[in-house]
Enzyme design. Structure first.
Site, short mmCIF file in Angstrom:
data_model
loop_
_atom_site.label_atom_id
_atom_site.label_comp_id
_atom_site.label_asym_id
_atom_site.label_seq_id
_atom_site.Cartn_x
_atom_site.Cartn_y
_atom_site.Cartn_z
CB SER A 1 44.44 93.60 -43.94
OG SER A 1 45.36 94.43 -44.61
CE1 TYR B 1 40.75 94.38 -48.04
CE2 TYR B 1 42.58 95.79 -47.38
CZ TYR B 1 42.07 94.53 -47.67
OH TYR B 1 42.90 93.42 -47.57
#
Ligand code: NDP
Length: 266
Positions: A142, A155
């Protein structure tokens, strides 16, 4: 140019969003698929949607955080197809909570789904890839794997960990013709914010407006296959702001840190 025809592609998180779109994109190229996620009914739906022959798609329902199941799952793929050419580590869960509120157990869950599950599956399939002298890992990281932002601490940590691990594997795998392409998407229009964990590990349950305005998942998948075909090592798929943030971090980190501090999420 690499052709994906008849390649055996194992995709985790194939029941929705980016994973589903990757499955459809490989199906169009005539690949053979292994589809993994927890929701078997959704995997069956994706299998039907691919239009591939029954024997060309293996449904392998699994909670990827049950690490002791990885070896058996790899053996099932080999028993069915005899090889694994491409592994797409895509299953993932995001986060919406501040460090001060978030329970330790939530951090463990985020690391387990987003990072350790990929290690478990990679270790289970690597011996097969080494013996067939061929393999390609597609790692869905990401923009959060490159920069740390508010309410995403666990995350971000898990996605950053992917880069360290798979950069090492790329170097170690070279002599065995094993490749790694790491993908850093920005905002992609999927259910990721709905499924994100809050401070106590419950589902956040809301669609972020940034997510809603994001790039369609099938466009993201198209660019992922293009990157794999060209053996790209790392690519960014996002809007101007997200991709610019990665370069800002690299060249003007203090400016990026200031921008992140001011960017309070919804
Ligand atoms: P979705 O929530 O739509 O998809 C997540 C997928 O992961 C689902 O198929 C889900 O299947 C699967 N999954 C989650 N937990 C587990 C588990 N414990 N075991 C097995 N499968 C699991 O979101 P996206 O499609 O957006 O996310 C896919 C990947 O893309 C993730 O790694 C995410 O971090 C990454 N990403 C997404 C971005 C975005 O903007 N959407 C941006 C950057 C990266 P099931 O519930 O059936 O188990």
């Amino acid at each position: 140019m690499e052709t994906f025809k008849d390649k055996v592609v194992w995709i985790t998180g194939a029941s929705s969003g980016i994973g589903e779109a990757i499955a459809m994109a490989f199906a169009k190229e005539g690949a053979r698929l292994v589809l993994t996620a927890r929701r078997e009914d959704e995997l069956q739906r994706v299998k039907q949607a691919t239009g591939l022959a029954e024997a060309s798609v293996l449904i392998l329902p699994m909670d990827v955080t049950q690490f002791d199941k990885a070896q058996n799952a790899a053996e099932q793929v080999i028993a069915h197809f005899g090889r694994i050419d491409i592994m797409v580590h895509n299953a993932g869960v995001s986060q919406r909570s501040y460090v001060s509120d978030t329970e330790l157990d939530v951090y463990q869950q985020l690391m387990n789904v987003n990072f350790f599950s990929t290690v478990a599956i990679t270790k289970a399939i690597l011996p097969y890839m080494i013996s067939q002298k061929n393999g390609h890992f597609i790692v869905i990281s990401s923009v959060a794997g490159k920069i740390g932002t508010i309410m995403r601490s666990g995350y971000n940590a898990a996605k950053h960990a992917l880069h360290g691990f798979y950069d090492s594997l790329r170097a170690e795998g070279f002599e065995h013709n094993i490749k790694v392409t790491t993908i850093c998407p920005g905002y992609i229009r999927t259910s990721i914010s709905l499924n994100a964990l809050d401070a106590s590990g419950s589902k956040f349950g809301k669609m972020d407006s940034n997510q809603e305005k994001g790039i369609p998942a099938d466009e993201c998948a198209r660019r992922i296959l293009e990157a794999v075909r060209k053996d790209k090592k790392e690519i960014y798929i996002g809007g101007f702001k997200e991709v610019a943030a990665i370069y800002l971090k690299r060249f003007l980190p203090n400016l990026l840190f200031e921008q992140v501090r001011k960017n309070i999420p919804e």
